[in-house]
Design an enzyme around this catalytic site. Structure first.
Site, PDB file in Angstrom:
ATOM      1  N   GLY A 103      58.200  18.731  26.295  1.00  0.00           N
ATOM      2  CA  GLY A 103      58.858  17.449  26.067  1.00  0.00           C
ATOM      3  C   GLY A 103      59.648  17.347  24.775  1.00  0.00           C
ATOM      4  N   ASP A 152      57.559  14.507  21.681  1.00  0.00           N
ATOM      5  CA  ASP A 152      58.471  13.512  22.230  1.00  0.00           C
ATOM      6  C   ASP A 152      57.928  12.096  22.109  1.00  0.00           C
ATOM      7  OD1 ASP A 152      56.461  14.051  24.072  1.00  0.00           O
ATOM      8  OD2 ASP A 152      57.790  14.420  25.771  1.00  0.00           O
ATOM      9  N   ASP A 203      51.522   8.594  23.319  1.00  0.00           N
ATOM     10  CA  ASP A 203      51.095   7.695  24.395  1.00  0.00           C
ATOM     11  C   ASP A 203      49.636   7.334  24.100  1.00  0.00           C
ATOM     12  OD1 ASP A 203      51.390   6.407  26.923  1.00  0.00           O
ATOM     13  OD2 ASP A 203      50.570   8.129  27.956  1.00  0.00           O
ATOM     14  N   LYS A 234      54.342   4.482  22.105  1.00  0.00           N
ATOM     15  CA  LYS A 234      53.868   3.401  22.988  1.00  0.00           C
ATOM     16  C   LYS A 234      52.526   2.925  22.444  1.00  0.00           C
ATOM     17  CE  LYS A 234      55.251   5.309  27.458  1.00  0.00           C
ATOM     18  NZ  LYS A 234      54.712   5.765  28.761  1.00  0.00           N
ATOM     19  N   PHE A 268      57.089   3.913  31.829  1.00  0.00           N
ATOM     20  CA  PHE A 268      57.255   5.363  31.881  1.00  0.00           C
ATOM     21  C   PHE A 268      58.736   5.670  31.715  1.00  0.00           C
ATOM     22  CE2 PHE A 268      57.354   9.647  33.466  1.00  0.00           C
ATOM     23  CZ  PHE A 268      56.193  10.169  32.924  1.00  0.00           C
ATOM     24  N   VAL A 269      59.053   6.533  30.772  1.00  0.00           N
ATOM     25  CA  VAL A 269      60.461   6.818  30.472  1.00  0.00           C
ATOM     26  C   VAL A 269      60.762   8.307  30.669  1.00  0.00           C
ATOM     27  CG1 VAL A 269      60.808   4.901  28.869  1.00  0.00           C
ATOM     28  CG2 VAL A 269      59.880   7.059  28.010  1.00  0.00           C
ATOM     29  N   ARG A 310      64.616  15.794  32.509  1.00  0.00           N
ATOM     30  CA  ARG A 310      64.595  16.207  31.104  1.00  0.00           C
ATOM     31  C   ARG A 310      65.976  16.299  30.489  1.00  0.00           C
ATOM     32  NH1 ARG A 310      59.606  18.034  29.656  1.00  0.00           N
ATOM     33  NH2 ARG A 310      58.610  19.267  31.261  1.00  0.00           N
TER      34      ARG A 310
END
Ligand code: IMP
Ligand code: MG
Length: 177
Positions: free
Chosen positions: A41, A97, A100, A128, A149-150, A162
């Protein structure tokens, strides 16, 4: 799942990453810095960030994955590609990235400390905070986002999206009653 609205444009991201890079460069000045980035990521964020960090930075790549449902990471974090990594007495900046639950960053930071790193700071493009389960300090953070969710700019859903140059939401399909 269909692509939803664009949350962050390529221009917004580039500008914010430039600011983060400047801060990192100022904070470390001429100290040797080892970046440890988490595949997969972080790749696009890492590339953008490196443009701003000067010539004295070492880059290492490791792999971490957490298992859960398709759009929510689970409790278990698996780390790979540590073999060659030597962070003894190094100042390390851990790049990912997104934070979470925080489990991935916490697990990798702990591992780097166990491997003898002199200092470990963290740098994420997205945060987040409403999803956090593990307390982890984010030293540098691009954007705070809601619990959506991104994808894009390195972030994927089942390996897709991606390569989008911006960040978009992924819309959950409407449920049949
Ligand atoms: P954590 O361990 O729960 O903090 O999860 C971090 C990892 O889950 C990130 O490195 C991402 O790979 C993945 N992840 C979490 N949220 C998203 C998202 O919204 N889109 C894509 N990947 C995500
Ligand atoms: Mg990841």
């Amino acid at each position: 799942m269909p692509l939803g609205k664009v949350l962050l444009s390529a221009e917004q991201i580039a500008s914010r990453v430039g600011e983060l890079g400047l801060r990192i460069r100022r904070d470390y000045e001429d100290q040797p810095l080892t970046i440890v980035a988490i595949l997969q990521g972080a790749i696009v964020f890492l590339g953008e960030l490196l443009k701003h960090l000067g010539a004295g930075v070492t880059v290492e790549l490791i792999e971490a994955s957490s298992y859960g449902t398709a759009t929510a990471s689970g409790g278990q974090v698996t780390l790979r590609r540590y073999g060659r990594l030597d962070v003894r007495d190094r100042d390390v900046l851990l790049v990912d990235d997104i934070a979470d639950t925080g489990r991935t960053l916490a697990a990798v930071a702990r591992q780097l400390e166990a491997m003898g790193a002199r200092s470990v700071r963290t740098c994420v493009l997205l945060d987040k905070p409403s999803r956090r389960e593990v307390d982890v300090e984010l030293s540098y953070r691009g954007f705070e986002i809601d619990d959506v969710f991104v994808v894009g700019f390195g972030l994927d859903h089942a390996g897709r999206y991606r390569t989008l140059p911006y960040i978009a939401c992924l819309d959950e399909p409407a449920r049949k009653e």
